[in-house]
Scaffold this motif. Structure first.
Motif, PDB file in Angstrom:
ATOM      1  N   LYS A  74       0.856  -1.179   0.000  1.00 34.99           N
ATOM      2  CA  LYS A  74       0.000   0.000   0.000  1.00 34.99           C
ATOM      3  C   LYS A  74       0.896   1.235   0.000  1.00 34.99           C
ATOM      4  O   LYS A  74       1.755   1.382   0.858  1.00 34.99           O
ATOM      5  N   ARG A  75       0.688   2.063  -0.982  1.00 29.36           N
ATOM      6  CA  ARG A  75       1.498   3.277  -1.119  1.00 29.36           C
ATOM      7  C   ARG A  75       0.724   4.477  -0.602  1.00 29.36           C
ATOM      8  O   ARG A  75      -0.488   4.439  -0.442  1.00 29.36           O
ATOM      9  N   GLU A  76       1.456   5.540  -0.392  1.00 32.87           N
ATOM     10  CA  GLU A  76       0.846   6.784   0.063  1.00 32.87           C
ATOM     11  C   GLU A  76      -0.090   7.316  -1.020  1.00 32.87           C
ATOM     12  O   GLU A  76       0.237   7.282  -2.205  1.00 32.87           O
ATOM     13  N   SER A  77      -1.239   7.792  -0.611  1.00 35.84           N
ATOM     14  CA  SER A  77      -2.210   8.336  -1.569  1.00 35.84           C
ATOM     15  C   SER A  77      -1.664   9.610  -2.195  1.00 35.84           C
ATOM     16  O   SER A  77      -0.957  10.381  -1.537  1.00 35.84           O
TER      17      SER A  77
ATOM     18  N   SER B 132      -9.014  15.843   7.419  1.00 29.95           N
ATOM     19  CA  SER B 132      -9.986  16.224   8.448  1.00 29.95           C
ATOM     20  C   SER B 132     -11.287  15.428   8.362  1.00 29.95           C
ATOM     21  O   SER B 132     -11.978  15.249   9.363  1.00 29.95           O
ATOM     22  N   ASN B 133     -11.625  14.925   7.169  1.00 35.20           N
ATOM     23  CA  ASN B 133     -12.853  14.136   7.004  1.00 35.20           C
ATOM     24  C   ASN B 133     -12.596  12.637   6.927  1.00 35.20           C
ATOM     25  O   ASN B 133     -13.504  11.866   6.622  1.00 35.20           O
ATOM     26  N   ASN B 134     -11.355  12.230   7.179  1.00 33.63           N
ATOM     27  CA  ASN B 134     -10.968  10.809   7.163  1.00 33.63           C
ATOM     28  C   ASN B 134     -11.417  10.107   5.885  1.00 33.63           C
ATOM     29  O   ASN B 134     -12.016   9.033   5.928  1.00 33.63           O
ATOM     30  N   ILE B 135     -11.126  10.705   4.756  1.00 33.03           N
ATOM     31  CA  ILE B 135     -11.501  10.132   3.460  1.00 33.03           C
ATOM     32  C   ILE B 135     -10.422   9.152   3.030  1.00 33.03           C
ATOM     33  O   ILE B 135      -9.253   9.512   2.907  1.00 33.03           O
ATOM     34  N   GLU B 136     -10.810   7.915   2.822  1.00 27.46           N
ATOM     35  CA  GLU B 136      -9.884   6.880   2.391  1.00 27.46           C
ATOM     36  C   GLU B 136      -9.883   6.785   0.871  1.00 27.46           C
ATOM     37  O   GLU B 136     -10.886   7.075   0.232  1.00 27.46           O
ATOM     38  N   ASP B 137      -8.779   6.335   0.315  1.00 24.40           N
ATOM     39  CA  ASP B 137      -8.684   6.108  -1.122  1.00 24.40           C
ATOM     40  C   ASP B 137      -9.419   4.807  -1.432  1.00 24.40           C
ATOM     41  O   ASP B 137      -8.967   3.736  -1.032  1.00 24.40           O
TER      42      ASP B 137
ATOM     43  N   ASP C 192      -7.607  -0.263  -1.386  1.00 22.15           N
ATOM     44  CA  ASP C 192      -7.961  -1.571  -0.845  1.00 22.15           C
ATOM     45  C   ASP C 192      -8.833  -2.369  -1.804  1.00 22.15           C
ATOM     46  O   ASP C 192      -8.725  -3.585  -1.881  1.00 22.15           O
ATOM     47  N   ARG C 193      -9.675  -1.691  -2.536  1.00 22.08           N
ATOM     48  CA  ARG C 193     -10.610  -2.393  -3.431  1.00 22.08           C
ATOM     49  C   ARG C 193      -9.869  -3.148  -4.525  1.00 22.08           C
ATOM     50  O   ARG C 193     -10.196  -4.297  -4.818  1.00 22.08           O
ATOM     51  N   CYS C 194      -8.884  -2.516  -5.127  1.00 25.27           N
ATOM     52  CA  CYS C 194      -8.137  -3.174  -6.205  1.00 25.27           C
ATOM     53  C   CYS C 194      -7.404  -4.409  -5.690  1.00 25.27           C
ATOM     54  O   CYS C 194      -7.412  -5.449  -6.337  1.00 25.27           O
ATOM     55  N   VAL C 195      -6.775  -4.284  -4.538  1.00 24.79           N
ATOM     56  CA  VAL C 195      -6.049  -5.422  -3.964  1.00 24.79           C
ATOM     57  C   VAL C 195      -7.014  -6.543  -3.637  1.00 24.79           C
ATOM     58  O   VAL C 195      -6.754  -7.711  -3.943  1.00 24.79           O
TER      59      VAL C 195
END
Length: 95
Positions: A39-42, A73-78, A82-85
């Motif tokens: 997992k790489r940095e977004s 601040s809104n804890n938005i995940e990429d 995770d979905r691709c993996v």
């Protein structure tokens, strides 16, 4: 009219999704192998507005800073990370 047709063709090409199944021979070669994921940095999120756009390079840095702050601040995940993996490993081990 000629240019309009060319633009329409350019916009509509390359919009296809294809899947290429793994051959049975290659699937056999994967038996007993392991899958390692990383997992790489977004990447930076650019929250560009017209106000920031007026200031060229400084505005770009401000837009990147504001976008990253918004994501944090809104804890938005990429969603792709995770979905691709998950989808890839599920499909690979389903063989």
């Amino acid at each position: 009219m000629k240019y309009l047709v060319l633009v329409a063709i350019a916009m509509l090409t390359g919009c296809a999704t294809t899947t290429t199944p793994i051959s049975a021979e290659n699937a056999q070669k994967l038996t007993g192998e392991s899958l390692v994921t990383a997992k790489r940095e977004s990447p930076d999120f650019v929250a560009m507005t017209s106000t920031k756009g007026m200031f060229a390079l400084v505005g770009a840095f401000t837009a990147i800073s504001a976008g990253n702050e918004l994501v944090e601040s809104n804890n938005i995940e990429d969603p792709a990370a995770d979905r691709c993996v998950d989808e890839f490993s599920t499909e690979l081990f389903r063989l």
